[in-house]
Write an enzyme that holds these catalytic residues in place. Structure first.
Site, PDB file in Angstrom:
ATOM      1  N   PHE A  46     -19.456  -9.694  -1.829  1.00  0.00           N
ATOM      2  CA  PHE A  46     -19.989  -9.595  -0.470  1.00  0.00           C
ATOM      3  C   PHE A  46     -21.408 -10.115  -0.475  1.00  0.00           C
ATOM      4  O   PHE A  46     -22.152  -9.944  -1.392  1.00  0.00           O
ATOM      5  CB  PHE A  46     -19.981  -8.141   0.008  1.00  0.00           C
TER       6      PHE A  46
ATOM      7  N   TYR B  20     -12.455   0.604  -6.416  1.00  0.00           N
ATOM      8  CA  TYR B  20     -13.351  -0.399  -5.866  1.00  0.00           C
ATOM      9  C   TYR B  20     -14.743  -0.238  -6.487  1.00  0.00           C
ATOM     10  O   TYR B  20     -15.392  -1.218  -6.849  1.00  0.00           O
ATOM     11  CB  TYR B  20     -13.409  -0.247  -4.346  1.00  0.00           C
TER      12      TYR B  20
ATOM     13  N   HIS C  78       0.844  -1.195   0.000  1.00  0.00           N
ATOM     14  CA  HIS C  78       0.000   0.000   0.000  1.00  0.00           C
ATOM     15  C   HIS C  78       0.880   1.246   0.000  1.00  0.00           C
ATOM     16  O   HIS C  78       0.396   2.335   0.303  1.00  0.00           O
ATOM     17  CB  HIS C  78      -0.914   0.017   1.234  1.00  0.00           C
TER      18      HIS C  78
ATOM     19  N   SER D 177     -14.140   2.445   6.899  1.00  0.00           N
ATOM     20  CA  SER D 177     -13.363   1.218   7.002  1.00  0.00           C
ATOM     21  C   SER D 177     -12.120   1.420   7.873  1.00  0.00           C
ATOM     22  O   SER D 177     -11.817   0.599   8.745  1.00  0.00           O
ATOM     23  CB  SER D 177     -12.956   0.751   5.604  1.00  0.00           C
TER      24      SER D 177
END
Length: 136
Positions: free
Chosen positions: A136, A100, A14, A45
């Site tokens: 998900f 995302y 990252h 998050s």
């Protein structure tokens, strides 16, 4: 240690570009820094991540955390600075930026873009299986 790994290495990080070895951006390496998130989702998050990591400072309230997030006062610095720095490379031929939200909007298209960028292929049967395991 890296030189001993077989070719086609995948290294997950990252890190922002300024913390990567300069040779990464000058070599034949293909880089997908990470899927970026909408800052609203990232904030929530990271709040939960931060408060569930005993080694990190605990924020007793959302307001305290949110102020620290907006001002880049977290252990990893500013999320916005991170995005701005990577966006400088948005047109670099060996760096693929993907969000995302883009992956959520059309998961199959995203799954096709990633292997195409890294120059490997998947069979059409792989896509539904991957979609099922990453949803998900």
């Amino acid at each position: 240690r890296m030189k001993k790994l077989p070719s086609r290495r995948i290294i997950l990080t990252h890190l922002p570009p300024h913390l990567l070895p300069p040779s990464i951006l000058q070599s034949k390496a293909m880089v997908n820094p990470c899927a970026s998130w909408n800052p609203k989702d990232t904030t929530v998050s990271c709040y939960h991540f931060y408060n569930n990591m005993p080694v990190l400072l605990f924020f007793p309230s959302w307001d305290e955390y949110f102020a620290a997030f907006l001002n880049g006062k977290l252990a990893w610095g500013s999320y916005f600075d991170h995005l701005v720095e990577w966006n400088k490379y948005i047109d670099h031929e060996r760096i693929m930026m993907i969000s995302y939200e883009e992956l959520k909007k059309d998961q199959i298209l995203g799954m096709k873009r990633i292997p195409a960028f890294f120059r490997f292929s998947l069979c059409k049967e792989d896509f539904p299986r991957i979609a099922k395991k990453t949803s998900f």
